[in-house]
Design a protein around this motif. Sequence first.
Motif, PDB file in Angstrom:
ATOM      1  N   TYR A 167       0.782  -1.231   0.000  1.00  0.00           N
ATOM      2  CA  TYR A 167       0.000   0.000   0.000  1.00  0.00           C
ATOM      3  C   TYR A 167       0.818   1.289   0.000  1.00  0.00           C
ATOM      4  N   ALA A 168       2.130   1.214   0.224  1.00  0.00           N
ATOM      5  CA  ALA A 168       2.941   2.439   0.248  1.00  0.00           C
ATOM      6  C   ALA A 168       3.216   2.977  -1.152  1.00  0.00           C
ATOM      7  N   ASN A 194      10.587  10.124   6.706  1.00  0.00           N
ATOM      8  CA  ASN A 194      11.227  11.123   5.847  1.00  0.00           C
ATOM      9  C   ASN A 194      10.286  11.625   4.756  1.00  0.00           C
ATOM     10  N   ASP A 195       9.028  11.190   4.761  1.00  0.00           N
ATOM     11  CA  ASP A 195       8.143  11.373   3.612  1.00  0.00           C
ATOM     12  C   ASP A 195       7.287  12.636   3.680  1.00  0.00           C
ATOM     13  N   MET A 196       6.797  13.038   2.495  1.00  0.00           N
ATOM     14  CA  MET A 196       5.822  14.115   2.406  1.00  0.00           C
ATOM     15  C   MET A 196       4.429  13.567   2.737  1.00  0.00           C
ATOM     16  N   PRO A 197       3.578  14.369   3.377  1.00  0.00           N
ATOM     17  CA  PRO A 197       2.221  13.906   3.721  1.00  0.00           C
ATOM     18  C   PRO A 197       1.285  13.986   2.520  1.00  0.00           C
ATOM     19  N   PHE A 201       2.779   7.989   4.778  1.00  0.00           N
ATOM     20  CA  PHE A 201       1.459   8.562   5.049  1.00  0.00           C
ATOM     21  C   PHE A 201       0.382   7.792   4.285  1.00  0.00           C
ATOM     22  N   ARG A 202       0.633   7.522   3.013  1.00  0.00           N
ATOM     23  CA  ARG A 202      -0.309   6.728   2.223  1.00  0.00           C
ATOM     24  C   ARG A 202      -0.450   5.325   2.821  1.00  0.00           C
ATOM     25  N   LEU A 203       0.677   4.760   3.252  1.00  0.00           N
ATOM     26  CA  LEU A 203       0.654   3.416   3.831  1.00  0.00           C
ATOM     27  C   LEU A 203      -0.189   3.366   5.092  1.00  0.00           C
ATOM     28  N   LEU A 204       0.068   4.271   6.032  1.00  0.00           N
ATOM     29  CA  LEU A 204      -0.669   4.239   7.292  1.00  0.00           C
ATOM     30  C   LEU A 204      -2.154   4.501   7.076  1.00  0.00           C
ATOM     31  N   LYS A 205      -2.480   5.429   6.195  1.00  0.00           N
ATOM     32  CA  LYS A 205      -3.891   5.701   5.920  1.00  0.00           C
ATOM     33  C   LYS A 205      -4.598   4.438   5.431  1.00  0.00           C
TER      34      LYS A 205
END
Length: 242
Positions: free
Chosen positions: A39-40, A133-136, A89-93
Amino acid sequence: MNLLLLSNSRTHGRGFLEHALDEVTDFLGGRSNLLFVPYALRDHDAYTATVADALRPAGITVTGVHTAADPVAAVRAAEAVFVGGGNSFRLLKTLRDTGIRDAVHDRVRAGALRYMGSSAGTNMACPTLRTTNDMPIAEPDSFTALDLVPFQINPHYLDPDPSSTHMGETRQQRIEEFLEQNDVPVLGIREGAWLRVSDGSARLGGLSGARLFARGAEPREFVPGDDVTFLLSGTPRFDVPA
């Protein structure tokens, strides 16, 4: 609880997961089926195929959780799961939206599911994603991650370069900013390194080392082979010999 937390999946000059293949097969302990969480990244099929190609020579069959009619049921039936890197952020969502977050947390904590993560997947093993380290690019309803270890990890950790003319913050400065707001240790794992947690012990492995940051203490260096079990206590003692 059994965890393998990789800083990265790709190392310069080597194929996908090639630098850690022996560790991965040892971690799986003869288990030939691995549930992959893609999913990331956006293209779930292509990402799963990349992982499957990398692990096929080791006799490991990879199935993408996104292909399951019921992803939560797939997690509950699995013996080992690999959460790949990409945007955290995409992964956790997606983990939270699908319900996989709770299913993984509960089964790993119970010792029923082996957890392997890389990059963003390693971030997910922490209490929160706040040291990514990622952008949201996506907005999860909470920053709470899987909470499998009681400290934070910064994958792909880069040491300050005294010869650099770049005027932005270094990774160390970013982590120090985190510590101003959060009294939680941060383990910066360099490229090619990983953390192995098994039955209450933790050890650093791989091709490079790690740097540990905590509020009110000087950063501390670790090299592959070092025992870092003290991190699992939740209140690391910095007087323990390195």
